[in-house]
Design a protein around this motif. Structure first.
Motif, short mmCIF file in Angstrom:
data_model
loop_
_atom_site.label_atom_id
_atom_site.label_comp_id
_atom_site.label_asym_id
_atom_site.label_seq_id
_atom_site.Cartn_x
_atom_site.Cartn_y
_atom_site.Cartn_z
N ALA A 135 7.21 2.73 39.70
CA ALA A 135 7.59 3.72 38.69
C ALA A 135 8.20 3.05 37.47
O ALA A 135 7.92 3.43 36.32
N ARG A 136 9.06 2.04 37.68
CA ARG A 136 9.68 1.32 36.57
C ARG A 136 8.63 0.60 35.73
O ARG A 136 8.75 0.53 34.50
N GLU A 137 7.64 0.04 36.39
CA GLU A 137 6.57 -0.63 35.65
C GLU A 137 5.87 0.34 34.70
O GLU A 137 5.57 0.00 33.55
N LYS A 138 5.62 1.54 35.20
CA LYS A 138 4.98 2.55 34.35
C LYS A 138 5.88 2.95 33.19
O LYS A 138 5.44 3.12 32.05
N ILE A 139 7.20 3.08 33.48
CA ILE A 139 8.14 3.47 32.44
C ILE A 139 8.22 2.40 31.36
O ILE A 139 8.18 2.68 30.16
N VAL A 140 8.34 1.13 31.77
CA VAL A 140 8.43 0.03 30.80
C VAL A 140 7.15 -0.07 29.98
O VAL A 140 7.19 -0.27 28.76
N GLU A 141 6.02 0.07 30.67
CA GLU A 141 4.74 0.01 29.96
C GLU A 141 4.65 1.10 28.89
O GLU A 141 4.24 0.87 27.75
N GLY A 142 5.08 2.32 29.24
CA GLY A 142 5.06 3.41 28.27
C GLY A 142 6.08 3.21 27.15
O GLY A 142 5.81 3.53 25.99
N ALA A 143 7.25 2.68 27.51
CA ALA A 143 8.30 2.47 26.50
C ALA A 143 7.86 1.44 25.47
O ALA A 143 8.07 1.63 24.25
N VAL A 144 7.28 0.34 25.92
CA VAL A 144 6.80 -0.69 24.99
C VAL A 144 5.74 -0.12 24.07
O VAL A 144 5.72 -0.39 22.85
N SER A 145 4.84 0.69 24.64
CA SER A 145 3.80 1.31 23.81
C SER A 145 4.42 2.24 22.76
O SER A 145 3.99 2.25 21.59
N MET A 146 5.43 3.01 23.14
CA MET A 146 6.07 3.93 22.20
C MET A 146 6.85 3.18 21.12
O MET A 146 6.85 3.56 19.94
N VAL A 147 7.54 2.07 21.48
CA VAL A 147 8.28 1.27 20.48
C VAL A 147 7.32 0.67 19.47
O VAL A 147 7.57 0.70 18.25
N LYS A 148 6.21 0.13 19.98
CA LYS A 148 5.22 -0.44 19.07
C LYS A 148 4.66 0.62 18.13
O LYS A 148 4.48 0.40 16.93
N MET A 149 4.40 1.80 18.71
CA MET A 149 3.87 2.88 17.87
C MET A 149 4.88 3.30 16.80
O MET A 149 4.54 3.56 15.65
N ALA A 150 6.20 3.33 17.17
CA ALA A 150 7.23 3.71 16.20
C ALA A 150 7.35 2.70 15.08
O ALA A 150 7.44 3.06 13.89
N LEU A 151 7.32 1.42 15.42
CA LEU A 151 7.42 0.39 14.38
C LEU A 151 6.21 0.41 13.47
O LEU A 151 6.34 0.28 12.22
N ASP A 152 5.03 0.57 14.07
CA ASP A 152 3.82 0.63 13.24
C ASP A 152 3.83 1.85 12.33
O ASP A 152 3.41 1.78 11.15
N LYS A 153 4.33 2.97 12.83
CA LYS A 153 4.38 4.20 12.03
C LYS A 153 5.34 4.05 10.86
O LYS A 153 5.05 4.46 9.72
N LEU A 154 6.51 3.45 11.11
CA LEU A 154 7.48 3.22 10.04
C LEU A 154 6.94 2.28 8.98
O LEU A 154 7.15 2.48 7.76
N ALA A 155 6.21 1.26 9.44
CA ALA A 155 5.66 0.30 8.48
C ALA A 155 4.51 0.91 7.68
O ALA A 155 4.41 0.70 6.46
N ASP A 156 3.64 1.67 8.34
CA ASP A 156 2.48 2.25 7.65
C ASP A 156 2.90 3.28 6.61
O ASP A 156 2.31 3.34 5.51
N GLU A 157 3.89 4.09 6.94
CA GLU A 157 4.30 5.14 6.00
C GLU A 157 5.42 4.68 5.07
O GLU A 157 5.95 5.47 4.29
N ASP A 158 5.79 3.40 5.17
CA ASP A 158 6.80 2.81 4.30
C ASP A 158 8.08 3.65 4.27
O ASP A 158 8.67 3.92 3.22
#
Length: 323
Positions: A263-286
């Motif tokens: 379960a923790r592996e799934k949580i970490v995998e999803g969290a990393v994906s969400m962090v990456k998506m948040a950083l990419d979103k902030l950078a793309d929309e400046d």
């Protein structure tokens, strides 16, 4: 293995017709004895009395030759200790009264074995049980190639089997033989496989996952042991499987730990994906320009929030990003 069983080919007469003749003979013998004492005199009375007595004895001998065979039953016929064949034709018959008849049941029987403790391939003690369906196939082997004394469930059953007692006593002796041999085969098969793969992707056959293959092997092993007794295995399968009580709690904790890790592996995998998506979103929309230090702090905070068990407590920064 050579098959010594063959069909009984001796003389068999209609049981109903012989019963009528036997009853008539009893009437005649009784009448002769009665007339010897009441009607006849002298030599005639003696002859009638002797004839009636001889006829009565003959009738008693003839009466022991009646044979009732139900569907799914067999009679092993012996003449002064020599095997003369197996009779399986259902009906009511009369045979030579000097034949010794052993009654057997050919119907399928069920054995629900109690779980036994065995060590699996890895040495872990497990409780394993099975259900077995079996029936007699070769009556010669069943009667003459197994010692009735060792098959018997008790001394009384052994004595009854030897003297030609009821089918229930005879079959109970076979049930004990089947139970012992099935137990030995189950221990042999269970010792060749591990209970499970220990959460390791070994893709090997295990007791928990390889039910069909293991059931086939179990059936084969039991059949090899019972063929000497003329017994056929119709079906054999494992119906109970669990860790032994002394290690059940430890194995439960291991399974729980494995589930938590997955379960923790799934949580970490999803969290990393969400962090990456948040950083990419902030950078793309400046939205904001973050240096590497601020990105690292943001990633750390997001991972704590997304992976933590407790509800996050937001902190509002009223200052600037430079302080």
């Amino acid at each position: 293995m050579e098959n010594h069983e063959f069909k009984f080919t001796g003389t068999t007469l209609n049981g109903i017709a012989m019963l009528v003749l036997n009853l008539l003979a009893y009437v005649v013998s009784i009448a002769l004895i009665v007339m010897a004492f009441t009607t006849f005199t002298g030599a005639t009375a003696v002859a009638a009395g002797v004839g009636g007595a001889v006829l009565t004895i003959a009738n008693l001998i003839v009466s022991s030759g009646f044979l009732l065979v139900e569907p799914g039953e067999a009679r092993v016929m012996m003449f002064f200790g020599k095997y003369r064949g197996t009779f399986t034709r259902a009906g009511y018959y009369w045979v030579n009264p000097f034949f010794s008849v052993k009654k057997l049941s050919l119907r399928a029987r069920n054995l629900d074995a109690e779980p036994i403790k065995v060590n699996d391939k890895t040495g872990n003690p497990v409780m394993i049980g099975m259900v077995l369906v079996w029936k007699l196939k070769d009556t010669y082997k069943a009667m003459f190639e197994i010692d009735a004394q060792t098959m018997a469930q008790s001394k009384a059953a052994a004595d009854a089997t030897v003297s030609g007692a009821s089918t229930a006593n005879i079959m109970s002796a076979f049930e004990k033989f089947v139970r012992i041999q099935a137990d030995a085969a189950l221990r042999q098969v269970a010792g060749q496989y591990a209970y499970d793969d220990g959460e390791q992707e070994t893709h090997g056959l295990t007791l928990r996952d390889g039910s069909d293959e293991i059931n086939k092997e179990l059936e084969q092993k039991i059949d090899e042991r019972l063929v000497m007794a003329g017994i056929e295995v119709v079906e054999a399968r494992i119906n109970y499987l669990a860790y032994a009580p002394e290690i059940a709690a430890v194995m439960l904790r291991r399974q729980q730990a494995s589930a938590i890790i997955a379960a923790r592996e799934k949580i970490v995998e999803g969290a990393v994906s969400m962090v990456k998506m948040a950083l990419d979103k902030l950078a793309d929309e400046d939205v904001i320009d973050l240096d590497e230090e601020k990105k690292a702090a943001m990633v750390s905070n997001l991972l704590v929030v997304l992976c933590g068990d407790d509800t996050a407590q937001p902190v509002i920064n009223t200052g600037t990003l430079n302080h």
